[in-house]
Design a protein around this motif. Structure first.
Motif, PDB file in Angstrom:
ATOM      1  N   TRP A 189      46.083  43.934  26.062  1.00 48.90           N
ATOM      2  CA  TRP A 189      47.214  42.808  25.694  1.00 48.90           C
ATOM      3  C   TRP A 189      47.353  41.599  26.616  1.00 48.90           C
ATOM      4  CZ3 TRP A 189      48.380  41.375  21.373  1.00 48.90           C
ATOM      5  CH2 TRP A 189      49.490  40.781  21.045  1.00 48.90           C
ATOM      6  N   LEU A 190      47.952  40.775  25.802  1.00 52.77           N
ATOM      7  CA  LEU A 190      48.170  39.460  26.491  1.00 52.77           C
ATOM      8  C   LEU A 190      48.968  39.540  27.652  1.00 52.77           C
ATOM      9  CD1 LEU A 190      50.812  38.531  25.184  1.00 52.77           C
ATOM     10  CD2 LEU A 190      49.233  37.590  23.275  1.00 52.77           C
ATOM     11  N   SER A 191      49.781  40.405  27.987  1.00 55.36           N
ATOM     12  CA  SER A 191      50.715  40.591  28.996  1.00 55.36           C
ATOM     13  C   SER A 191      50.143  41.354  30.072  1.00 55.36           C
ATOM     14  CB  SER A 191      51.872  41.334  28.625  1.00 55.36           C
ATOM     15  OG  SER A 191      51.901  42.461  28.082  1.00 55.36           O
ATOM     16  N   ASN A 192      48.931  41.869  29.842  1.00 56.00           N
ATOM     17  CA  ASN A 192      48.405  42.749  30.758  1.00 56.00           C
ATOM     18  C   ASN A 192      47.094  42.190  31.620  1.00 56.00           C
ATOM     19  OD1 ASN A 192      50.220  44.691  30.398  1.00 56.00           O
ATOM     20  ND2 ASN A 192      49.150  45.679  28.894  1.00 56.00           N
ATOM     21  N   LEU A 193      46.918  40.785  31.300  1.00 53.54           N
ATOM     22  CA  LEU A 193      45.498  40.152  31.705  1.00 53.54           C
ATOM     23  C   LEU A 193      45.448  39.521  33.311  1.00 53.54           C
ATOM     24  CD1 LEU A 193      44.884  38.248  28.297  1.00 53.54           C
ATOM     25  CD2 LEU A 193      43.814  40.337  29.346  1.00 53.54           C
ATOM     26  N   PRO A 199      43.339  34.923  24.389  1.00 52.09           N
ATOM     27  CA  PRO A 199      43.311  34.143  25.578  1.00 52.09           C
ATOM     28  C   PRO A 199      44.640  33.115  25.768  1.00 52.09           C
ATOM     29  CG  PRO A 199      42.224  32.976  23.677  1.00 52.09           C
ATOM     30  CD  PRO A 199      42.646  34.447  23.292  1.00 52.09           C
ATOM     31  N   ALA A 200      45.426  34.078  25.910  1.00 55.11           N
ATOM     32  CA  ALA A 200      47.042  33.512  26.105  1.00 55.11           C
ATOM     33  C   ALA A 200      47.725  34.284  27.084  1.00 55.11           C
ATOM     34  CB  ALA A 200      47.644  33.778  24.610  1.00 55.11           C
ATOM     35  N   ARG A 201      49.123  33.736  27.364  1.00 53.19           N
ATOM     36  CA  ARG A 201      49.951  34.174  28.230  1.00 53.19           C
ATOM     37  C   ARG A 201      49.229  34.513  29.745  1.00 53.19           C
ATOM     38  NH1 ARG A 201      54.041  36.185  24.638  1.00 53.19           N
ATOM     39  NH2 ARG A 201      54.132  34.355  22.967  1.00 53.19           N
ATOM     40  N   THR A 202      49.175  35.637  30.045  1.00 54.79           N
ATOM     41  CA  THR A 202      48.430  36.062  31.437  1.00 54.79           C
ATOM     42  C   THR A 202      47.131  35.948  31.578  1.00 54.79           C
ATOM     43  OG1 THR A 202      48.382  38.270  31.140  1.00 54.79           O
ATOM     44  CG2 THR A 202      50.528  37.549  31.963  1.00 54.79           C
ATOM     45  N   TYR A 203      46.410  35.139  30.560  1.00 54.64           N
ATOM     46  CA  TYR A 203      44.839  35.219  30.604  1.00 54.64           C
ATOM     47  C   TYR A 203      44.386  33.968  31.584  1.00 54.64           C
ATOM     48  CZ  TYR A 203      40.201  33.975  29.344  1.00 54.64           C
ATOM     49  OH  TYR A 203      38.771  33.776  29.304  1.00 54.64           O
ATOM     50  N   ASP A 204      43.825  34.289  32.354  1.00 55.21           N
ATOM     51  CA  ASP A 204      43.266  33.251  33.495  1.00 55.21           C
ATOM     52  C   ASP A 204      41.712  33.681  33.486  1.00 55.21           C
ATOM     53  OD1 ASP A 204      42.036  32.800  36.553  1.00 55.21           O
ATOM     54  OD2 ASP A 204      43.516  31.366  36.064  1.00 55.21           O
ATOM     55  N   GLU A 257      45.179  42.790  38.637  1.00 53.04           N
ATOM     56  CA  GLU A 257      45.358  44.096  38.596  1.00 53.04           C
ATOM     57  C   GLU A 257      45.935  44.743  37.518  1.00 53.04           C
ATOM     58  OE1 GLU A 257      44.516  45.574  41.552  1.00 53.04           O
ATOM     59  OE2 GLU A 257      43.622  43.940  41.995  1.00 53.04           O
ATOM     60  N   ASP A 258      46.473  44.062  36.520  1.00 54.65           N
ATOM     61  CA  ASP A 258      47.008  44.626  35.354  1.00 54.65           C
ATOM     62  C   ASP A 258      45.931  44.979  34.571  1.00 54.65           C
ATOM     63  OD1 ASP A 258      49.691  44.472  36.330  1.00 54.65           O
ATOM     64  OD2 ASP A 258      50.033  42.402  35.250  1.00 54.65           O
ATOM     65  N   VAL A 259      44.761  44.292  34.538  1.00 52.88           N
ATOM     66  CA  VAL A 259      43.663  44.852  33.803  1.00 52.88           C
ATOM     67  C   VAL A 259      42.969  46.040  34.057  1.00 52.88           C
ATOM     68  CG1 VAL A 259      41.215  44.023  33.150  1.00 52.88           C
ATOM     69  CG2 VAL A 259      43.174  42.365  32.853  1.00 52.88           C
ATOM     70  N   ALA A 305      43.405  49.250  20.245  1.00 49.31           N
ATOM     71  CA  ALA A 305      44.004  48.034  21.193  1.00 49.31           C
ATOM     72  C   ALA A 305      45.283  48.622  21.565  1.00 49.31           C
ATOM     73  CB  ALA A 305      44.333  46.797  20.395  1.00 49.31           C
ATOM     74  N   GLN A 306      45.656  48.343  22.963  1.00 54.96           N
ATOM     75  CA  GLN A 306      46.567  48.627  23.326  1.00 54.96           C
ATOM     76  C   GLN A 306      48.027  48.294  22.861  1.00 54.96           C
ATOM     77  OE1 GLN A 306      46.624  46.759  27.455  1.00 54.96           O
ATOM     78  NE2 GLN A 306      45.146  48.191  28.036  1.00 54.96           N
TER      79      GLN A 306
END
Length: 280
Positions: A84-88, A117-122, A91-93, A54-55
């Motif tokens: 990772w949840l800060s990269n979701l 499924p948290a933070r930047t997850y949409d 464009e970050d993905v 994982a990242q």
């Protein structure tokens, strides 16, 4: 990239569920680069064909080095990593997934997970990015991790690419029957992280008794139970002895009454419980 099949292949030395080898080498907290690379090399040359990273583990480069060192063709290895949840954000993905491929030293991965499924997850935005990577041939399938049944079903409805697996903490003290049922209903493989409950399975009397009966380790009993349930397991191991002991679980067949005894464990002992966990 092991060949896919429609279901479980009981004849294979390392059987698969929906193309995912049922026993893999986990690398969480395997942070020393050389040790991590050697663990991956050792596992692959022993017969493992599934490597999970994982990242957030900060060891993708070492995992890639281990695959490179092994006398096993890349095409034979099922390789998974996680965003990772800060990269979701979309464009970050797209950006960080390519960075993961660069660190791993590969052109594509077999499975790319949404780590939480948290933070930047949409759901719509994140999964559109995963579908884009799939269309580009950079990933062979989408994975989700730590998703509850309703989140899994939402993701399946939204995602244009196939969702192959849901990776969750799962072991005899956290049996996740609702998640297993939801995955079975949607033809999604269940992948168990922390399948030995960070060593807690060694202290369970039911598991110790079964291990003594078969003259095997408690780890082998727990991993065999997961396999009997159709669950993929990715135990972390660093030394050759533990890597081999886990691999030998593939040869252990439990009796129906032994499976029932483990099924009857009603203690719930969640080892990974961050505040952003969807169950909190």
């Amino acid at each position: 990239m092991v060949s896919e099949d429609a279901g479980e292949d009981e004849s294979a030395p390392n059987p698969t569920v929906n193309g995912v080898p049922m026993l893999g080498i986990g690398t969480w907290q395997n942070e020393d680069p050389d040790q991590c690379a050697e663990s991956v090399r050792t596992a692959l040359e022993m017969g493992y064909r599934h490597v999970d990273t994982a990242q957030a583990y900060e060891n993708e480069a070492a995992v890639g080095e281990g695959i490179e060192r092994a006398t096993v063709d890349r095409e034979e290895v099922f390789l998974a990593t996680k965003v990772w949840l800060s990269n979701l954000a979309r464009e970050d993905v797209l950006e960080t997934a390519r960075e993961s491929l660069d660190r791993l030293g590969v052109d594509s991965v077999d499975l790319l997970y949404v780590h939480w499924p948290a933070r930047t997850y949409d759901p719509a935005e994140t999964l559109d990015a995963f579908s884009h990577l799939y269309d580009e041939g950079l990933i062979e399938g989408v994975g989700v991790s730590n998703f509850l049944p309703e989140q899994l079903e939402e993701a399946i409805d939204i995602c244009d690419a196939p969702i192959l697996a849901n990776q969750v903490e799962l072991h005899p003290m956290l049996q996740q029957s609702d998640i297993r049922a939801a995955c079975a209903a949607n033809d999604v493989a269940v992948v168990a992280y922390s399948p030995l409950a960070r060593g807690e399975v060694f202290d369970r009397p039911e598991i110790r008794e079964i291990a003594a009966e078969h003259d095997v380790s408690e780890a082998q009993v727990s991993l065999a139970w997961l396999r009997e349930k159709g669950v993929v397991a990715i135990p972390k191991a660093t030394g050759e002895e533990h890597i081999r002991d886990n691999f030998e679980s593939l040869s252990l067949d439990l009796e129906p009454e032994e499976i029932d005894a483990i099924d009857a464990i009603d203690e719930v002992d969640r080892q990974v419980d961050p505040e952003f966990g969807p169950w909190n």
